[in-house]
Design a protein around this motif. Structure first.
Motif, PDB file in Angstrom:
ATOM      1  N   SER A 146       0.845  -1.192   0.000  1.00 22.20           N
ATOM      2  CA  SER A 146       0.000   0.000   0.000  1.00 22.20           C
ATOM      3  C   SER A 146       0.876   1.235   0.000  1.00 22.20           C
ATOM      4  O   SER A 146       2.047   1.184   0.416  1.00 22.20           O
ATOM      5  N   LEU A 147       0.322   2.369  -0.449  1.00 13.67           N
ATOM      6  CA  LEU A 147       1.050   3.628  -0.333  1.00 13.67           C
ATOM      7  C   LEU A 147       1.125   4.087   1.113  1.00 13.67           C
ATOM      8  O   LEU A 147       1.959   4.929   1.464  1.00 13.67           O
ATOM      9  N   ILE A 148       0.264   3.530   1.960  1.00 13.02           N
ATOM     10  CA  ILE A 148       0.242   3.869   3.383  1.00 13.02           C
ATOM     11  C   ILE A 148       1.159   2.914   4.145  1.00 13.02           C
ATOM     12  O   ILE A 148       1.064   1.693   4.016  1.00 13.02           O
ATOM     13  N   LYS A 149       2.069   3.493   4.905  1.00 10.42           N
ATOM     14  CA  LYS A 149       2.998   2.733   5.755  1.00 10.42           C
ATOM     15  C   LYS A 149       3.848   1.739   4.944  1.00 10.42           C
ATOM     16  O   LYS A 149       3.863   1.735   3.731  1.00 10.42           O
ATOM     17  N   GLY A 150       4.614   0.928   5.696  1.00  9.51           N
ATOM     18  CA  GLY A 150       5.466  -0.070   5.067  1.00  9.51           C
ATOM     19  C   GLY A 150       6.829   0.475   4.692  1.00  9.51           C
ATOM     20  O   GLY A 150       7.119   1.666   4.817  1.00  9.51           O
ATOM     21  N   SER A 151       7.695  -0.418   4.231  1.00  6.84           N
ATOM     22  CA  SER A 151       9.038  -0.071   3.799  1.00  6.84           C
ATOM     23  C   SER A 151       9.283  -0.639   2.399  1.00  6.84           C
ATOM     24  O   SER A 151       8.443  -1.362   1.852  1.00  6.84           O
ATOM     25  N   LEU A 152      10.423  -0.317   1.817  1.00  8.34           N
ATOM     26  CA  LEU A 152      10.752  -0.765   0.475  1.00  8.34           C
ATOM     27  C   LEU A 152      11.197  -2.224   0.502  1.00  8.34           C
ATOM     28  O   LEU A 152      12.128  -2.579   1.235  1.00  8.34           O
ATOM     29  N   ASN A 153      10.552  -3.064  -0.281  1.00  9.25           N
ATOM     30  CA  ASN A 153      10.918  -4.476  -0.388  1.00  9.25           C
ATOM     31  C   ASN A 153      12.277  -4.578  -1.078  1.00  9.25           C
ATOM     32  O   ASN A 153      12.455  -4.084  -2.188  1.00  9.25           O
ATOM     33  N   PRO A 154      13.270  -5.221  -0.441  1.00 13.34           N
ATOM     34  CA  PRO A 154      14.602  -5.329  -1.055  1.00 13.34           C
ATOM     35  C   PRO A 154      14.581  -5.949  -2.450  1.00 13.34           C
ATOM     36  O   PRO A 154      15.472  -5.680  -3.257  1.00 13.34           O
ATOM     37  N   ASP A 155      13.566  -6.766  -2.748  1.00 19.48           N
ATOM     38  CA  ASP A 155      13.465  -7.368  -4.074  1.00 19.48           C
ATOM     39  C   ASP A 155      13.285  -6.313  -5.167  1.00 19.48           C
ATOM     40  O   ASP A 155      13.535  -6.599  -6.354  1.00 19.48           O
ATOM     41  N   PRO A 161       0.311   8.916   1.911  1.00 25.50           N
ATOM     42  CA  PRO A 161       1.494   8.138   1.528  1.00 25.50           C
ATOM     43  C   PRO A 161       2.721   8.424   2.390  1.00 25.50           C
ATOM     44  O   PRO A 161       3.001   9.566   2.751  1.00 25.50           O
ATOM     45  N   GLY A 162       3.443   7.369   2.698  1.00 26.54           N
ATOM     46  CA  GLY A 162       4.672   7.464   3.469  1.00 26.54           C
ATOM     47  C   GLY A 162       5.397   6.129   3.413  1.00 26.54           C
ATOM     48  O   GLY A 162       4.824   5.110   3.002  1.00 26.54           O
ATOM     49  N   MET A 163       6.658   6.109   3.837  1.00 31.39           N
ATOM     50  CA  MET A 163       7.430   4.868   3.778  1.00 31.39           C
ATOM     51  C   MET A 163       8.613   4.958   4.730  1.00 31.39           C
ATOM     52  O   MET A 163       9.325   5.957   4.739  1.00 31.39           O
ATOM     53  N   ARG A 164       8.805   3.921   5.510  1.00 34.22           N
ATOM     54  CA  ARG A 164       9.925   3.900   6.455  1.00 34.22           C
ATOM     55  C   ARG A 164      11.181   3.381   5.758  1.00 34.22           C
ATOM     56  O   ARG A 164      11.123   2.455   4.950  1.00 34.22           O
ATOM     57  N   MET A 165      12.300   4.008   6.102  1.00 35.86           N
ATOM     58  CA  MET A 165      13.575   3.577   5.536  1.00 35.86           C
ATOM     59  C   MET A 165      14.668   3.819   6.570  1.00 35.86           C
ATOM     60  O   MET A 165      14.947   4.953   6.928  1.00 35.86           O
ATOM     61  N   GLU A 166      15.273   2.754   7.069  1.00 33.73           N
ATOM     62  CA  GLU A 166      16.301   2.865   8.092  1.00 33.73           C
ATOM     63  C   GLU A 166      17.646   3.257   7.466  1.00 33.73           C
ATOM     64  O   GLU A 166      17.861   3.075   6.258  1.00 33.73           O
TER      65      GLU A 166
END
Length: 492
Positions: A193-202, A242-247
């Motif tokens: 979803s465009l809401i929450k989550g992080s970028l899938n390394p794949d 929309p947002g996305m976490r990225m460490e």
């Protein structure tokens, strides 16, 4: 008699040679020119109002209220001052104003003579909380993916975002643009979803190609992208937009193994700027910059002003003096309705504070919003733009941020350098100084005291005096001779 006639010419030649090599501590031409003055007062009786010009006088004395300008000691180069051209901002400008009013507004935003000469814009790469809908440049039906980006398109932006950016660029050819995504396409994310989550390394490679295609697509429209950030506010996952976490480790890996090489392969000159979040977590960019394989692709670090202190920029700069600092977001809003308080915050923390702490850009959030603080797509309920555009009437009003930033953007040109000046500090006259590419110099001062303050400005044995009302901002500009940057000293 003949010998006496030769002497002045020899002295003249020596003066010319010394001046060429920057050994004089001041520029004779600039010291003779008048000092032009613009002021904005806390009571709004004067808003970027030009005052009578001042004259330099010969004066070598110093006191506790003296600001000393050293035009030969240079710090960071300035890219510009501005805000974000969000979907909402561009839509209002393009669709809620008559052609005549649109022309007036665009000139007041981007033209140096008729307006404040905004020279840097942040462009969201897809939707934010200030968009007409949620979208990215490669949206797919649920359950489907597009790793080859066969459905990538910037068609949404062509309706009014790109035309508005083109007009801005026409009015100010020095205008630069930074792209920042709020979210990757949903199919690339762990949340789906465009809401929450992080970028899938794949999909790290697909996302780096997404950035490459964005830069190339905008370039094909005649709009060069100066810089990108991998993620807006990577330590915030909003619930309603929309947002996305990225460490830090993930951002470092994405840059060194995918985004950096992708830009290099495509021969893109677009800079990569990390973090793009608040002052209170300087460890984030530090953790990335210590990785040499990531660092070699990184131009610098970007900061927001919603938490922490501006001095965090200095901390990162001191550890990595060859990496640039950018300030990319802070919003005005109805939580601070008082004009004087808004002017004070922006002058102290952003126009003066951020540039004295090495920022080469200083940007607010929305360029324009309507009477209901929108159009909104979730998120901030009462954020304020540089200007307000009434949807029903097309009436335009100018908010405190317009005037605060105008004290810099109208006078400090792209390519300027911050030059050395002492500041009298909080509760007194606070200031910052710049030298423009044409040699003119700019001093921006703000009186943060509760009463008016008199002070002296000195530059190479010449001085002028000024009294600034409490809570007022002023910009002083005097002409000078164009100098090659190689003759300036650059302290790190």
């Amino acid at each position: 008699m003949r010998k006496l006639m030769r002497t002045p010419s020899v002295v003249g030649i020596i003066i010319v040679i010394i001046t060429m090599f920057g050994l004089f501590q001041y520029d004779l031409h600039s010291s003779k020119s008048p000092v032009n003055v613009w002021i904005t007062t806390a009571d709004q009786s004067k808003l970027l109002h030009q005052e009578a010009a001042l004259a330099w006088t010969k004066d070598n004395t110093l006191n506790d209220s003296t600001i000393v300008i050293d035009g030969e000691k240079a710090y960071q180069q300035i890219d510009g001052f501005g805000a974000a051209m969000t979907d909402s901002s561009a839509w209002l400008i393009a669709n809620k104003l008559s052609p005549e009013h649109r022309s007036v507004l665009m000139n007041k935003l981007f033209d140096h003579m008729q307006g404040i000469g905004i020279s840097y814009l942040r462009l969201p790469m897809g939707a934010t909380d200030f968009s007409l809908k949620s979208y990215t440049y490669d949206d797919m039906p649920e359950g489907q993916t597009d790793p080859k980006l066969e459905n990538f398109t910037i068609e949404y932006d062509k309706a009014y975002i790109i035309p508005t950016l083109r007009k801005a660029k026409e009015l100010n050819p020095d205008l630069k643009i930074m792209g920042s995504p709020w979210s990757a396409p949903a199919w690339m994310k762990t949340s789906g979803s465009l809401i929450k989550g992080s970028l899938n390394p794949d999909f790290y490679q697909a996302y780096s190609d997404y950035f490459t295609k964005f830069v190339q697509a905008y370039g094909a429209e005649g709009l060069q992208i100066d810089a990108v950030t991998p993620q807006n506010e990577p330590h915030f996952e909003p619930d309603g937009y929309p947002g996305m976490r990225m460490e830090p480790a993930d951002q470092a890996n994405f840059i060194k193994s995918h985004l950096g090489p992708a830009f290099e392969k495509a021969k893109l000159e677009t800079k990569i700027v990390i973090w793009d979040h608040n002052w209170d977590e300087p460890y984030y960019p530090i953790q990335i910059l210590v990785d040499p394989e990531a660092s070699k692709y990184i131009a610098g670090s970007a900061f927001h002003g919603y938490a922490g202190e501006v001095s965090s920029q200095q901390k990162v700069h001191d550890l990595f003096p060859n990496k640039d600092i950018y300030f990319t977001e802070s919003s005005g809003g109805e939580w601070m309705t008082d004009f004087a308080s808004s002017l004070k915050w922006d002058m102290q923390n952003l126009i003066i504070g951020s540039t004295r702490n090495w920022a080469r850009t200083v940007l607010k959030w929305n360029l324009a919003l309507d009477e209901s603080f929108g159009p909104k797509n979730g998120g901030c309920p009462n954020c304020r733009g540089f200007v307000k555009i009434e949807q029903k009437t097309g009436a335009i009003s100018y908010n405190p941020e317009y005037y605060a930033f105008g004290h810099a953007s109208k006078f400090v040109r792209a390519g300027a350098y911050r030059i050395d000046s002492n500041t009298l500090g909080s509760g007194n006259i606070e200031d910052v100084a710049f030298r423009n590419p044409d040699g003119s110099e700019v001093l921006i001062a703000f009186n943060s005291a509760a009463e008016s303050r008199s002070f002296k400005v000195t530059r190479g044995g010449k001085a002028f005096n000024y009294t600034l009302p409490a809570g007022a901002a002023t910009t002083f500009v005097w002409s000078g001779e164009k100098r090659s940057a190689k003759y300036m000293r650059y302290p790190r």
